[in-house]
Each structure stands twice: as C-alpha cells, then as structure tokens.
Design a protein around this motif. Structure first.
Motif, PDB file in Angstrom:
ATOM      1  N   MET A   1       0.611  -1.310  -0.051  1.00 11.49           N
ATOM      2  CA  MET A   1       0.226   0.156   0.383  1.00 11.49           C
ATOM      3  C   MET A   1       0.663   0.946  -0.316  1.00 11.49           C
ATOM      4  SD  MET A   1      -2.956   0.971   2.072  1.00 11.49           S
ATOM      5  CE  MET A   1      -2.982   1.378   3.647  1.00 11.49           C
ATOM      6  N   ILE A   2       1.118   2.241  -0.770  1.00  9.45           N
ATOM      7  CA  ILE A   2       1.458   3.317  -1.096  1.00  9.45           C
ATOM      8  C   ILE A   2       0.516   3.975  -0.629  1.00  9.45           C
ATOM      9  CG2 ILE A   2       2.573   5.062  -2.393  1.00  9.45           C
ATOM     10  CD1 ILE A   2       3.568   2.611  -4.074  1.00  9.45           C
ATOM     11  N   TYR A   3       0.662   5.669   0.316  1.00  8.87           N
ATOM     12  CA  TYR A   3       0.186   6.922   0.666  1.00  8.87           C
ATOM     13  C   TYR A   3       0.799   7.858  -0.458  1.00  8.87           C
ATOM     14  CZ  TYR A   3      -2.770  10.724   3.034  1.00  8.87           C
ATOM     15  OH  TYR A   3      -2.893  11.726   3.743  1.00  8.87           O
ATOM     16  N   ASP A   4      -0.193   8.826  -0.577  1.00 11.44           N
ATOM     17  CA  ASP A   4       1.104   9.978  -1.230  1.00 11.44           C
ATOM     18  C   ASP A   4       0.317  11.507  -1.100  1.00 11.44           C
ATOM     19  OD1 ASP A   4       3.269  11.356  -2.867  1.00 11.44           O
ATOM     20  OD2 ASP A   4       1.162  11.619  -4.459  1.00 11.44           O
ATOM     21  N   PHE A   5       0.654  12.356  -0.419  1.00  8.58           N
ATOM     22  CA  PHE A   5       0.371  13.705  -0.022  1.00  8.58           C
ATOM     23  C   PHE A   5      -0.147  14.498  -0.546  1.00  8.58           C
ATOM     24  CE2 PHE A   5       0.428  17.838   2.140  1.00  8.58           C
ATOM     25  CZ  PHE A   5      -1.241  17.754   2.719  1.00  8.58           C
ATOM     26  N   SER A   6      -0.768  14.938  -1.730  1.00  7.60           N
ATOM     27  CA  SER A   6      -0.878  16.340  -2.275  1.00  7.60           C
ATOM     28  C   SER A   6      -1.432  17.654  -1.692  1.00  7.60           C
ATOM     29  CB  SER A   6      -0.929  16.576  -3.588  1.00  7.60           C
ATOM     30  OG  SER A   6      -2.280  16.003  -3.808  1.00  7.60           O
ATOM     31  N   GLU A   7      -0.599  19.002  -1.694  1.00  7.87           N
ATOM     32  CA  GLU A   7      -1.315  19.822  -0.656  1.00  7.87           C
ATOM     33  C   GLU A   7      -3.081  20.767  -1.509  1.00  7.87           C
ATOM     34  OE1 GLU A   7      -0.507  21.884   1.791  1.00  7.87           O
ATOM     35  OE2 GLU A   7       0.944  21.404   1.650  1.00  7.87           O
ATOM     36  N   GLY A   8      -2.943  20.095  -2.516  1.00  9.06           N
ATOM     37  CA  GLY A   8      -4.609  19.979  -3.555  1.00  9.06           C
ATOM     38  C   GLY A   8      -5.289  19.002  -4.497  1.00  9.06           C
ATOM     39  N   ARG A   9      -5.924  19.557  -4.464  1.00  9.60           N
ATOM     40  CA  ARG A   9      -7.555  17.765  -4.865  1.00  9.60           C
ATOM     41  C   ARG A   9      -7.127  17.879  -6.360  1.00  9.60           C
ATOM     42  NH1 ARG A   9      -9.946  13.972  -2.542  1.00  9.60           N
ATOM     43  NH2 ARG A   9     -11.966  14.541  -4.605  1.00  9.60           N
ATOM     44  N   GLY A  10      -5.968  18.301  -7.027  1.00  6.07           N
ATOM     45  CA  GLY A  10      -5.910  18.243  -8.936  1.00  6.07           C
ATOM     46  C   GLY A  10      -5.941  17.105  -9.209  1.00  6.07           C
ATOM     47  N   GLY A  11      -6.626  17.149 -10.922  1.00  7.51           N
ATOM     48  CA  GLY A  11      -6.522  15.472 -10.801  1.00  7.51           C
ATOM     49  C   GLY A  11      -5.223  15.647 -11.542  1.00  7.51           C
ATOM     50  N   GLN A  12      -3.885  16.601 -12.232  1.00  5.95           N
ATOM     51  CA  GLN A  12      -3.126  16.425 -12.251  1.00  5.95           C
ATOM     52  C   GLN A  12      -2.112  15.898 -11.015  1.00  5.95           C
ATOM     53  OE1 GLN A  12      -1.425  17.520 -15.397  1.00  5.95           O
ATOM     54  NE2 GLN A  12       0.280  16.304 -14.833  1.00  5.95           N
TER      55      GLN A  12
END
Length: 77
Positions: free
Chosen positions: A1-12
């Motif tokens: 399992m992998i989790y990746d955090f990003s500041e936004g919810r954009g598809g990019q």
C-alpha cells in the motif's frame, strides 16, 4: 500500500504520482483519477464507498433492496 499527500485535489497530482505506472488502482470515485483510467490504469471500486451509498438509500427509505445489499456486503467482511 502506498500513500501520497498533496496540497490540492487537482487531477494532475494523481497523474504526476502515477506517472507511467499501469495496473489496478483501488480508489473512491475521485475525478482526479479518471484520465488515468483512459490510459491503461484499471479502476477497482472501493466497496466501503459503495456501501455508504446503500446506507444512505436505506436510511432515506428510497430503496427496497438497500438493506439486502448492506447485509451482503457485510458478509464480505
């Protein structure tokens, strides 16, 4: 399992993270993944998210089969 955090919810963000990876992705119905599904990433729906929709229907009394669906999904767990 992998989790990746990003500041936004954009598809990019999802596309950048997945890159050229091809395989099966278990996820909710987040629209940010949709473009990846058109280029060889297979969508595997999340049963917990699907169950929530049946619970909503059952509580609202809008489905005669919602309770049965909830029970059947419960057997999977």
């Amino acid at each position: 399992m992998i989790y990746d955090f990003s500041e936004g919810r954009g598809g990019q963000h999802a596309r950048d993270f997945l890159g050229k990876w091809r395989g099966k992705l278990v996820c909710d119905d987040y629209s940010g993944y949709k473009q990846s599904f058109s280029i060889s990433v297979a969508e595997i729906g999340c049963v917990a998210h699907a169950r929530r929709k049946f619970v909503d229907l059952h509580v609202a009394g809008k489905s005669q089969v919602a309770e049965q669906a909830i029970e059947l999904i419960g057997r999977l767990y």
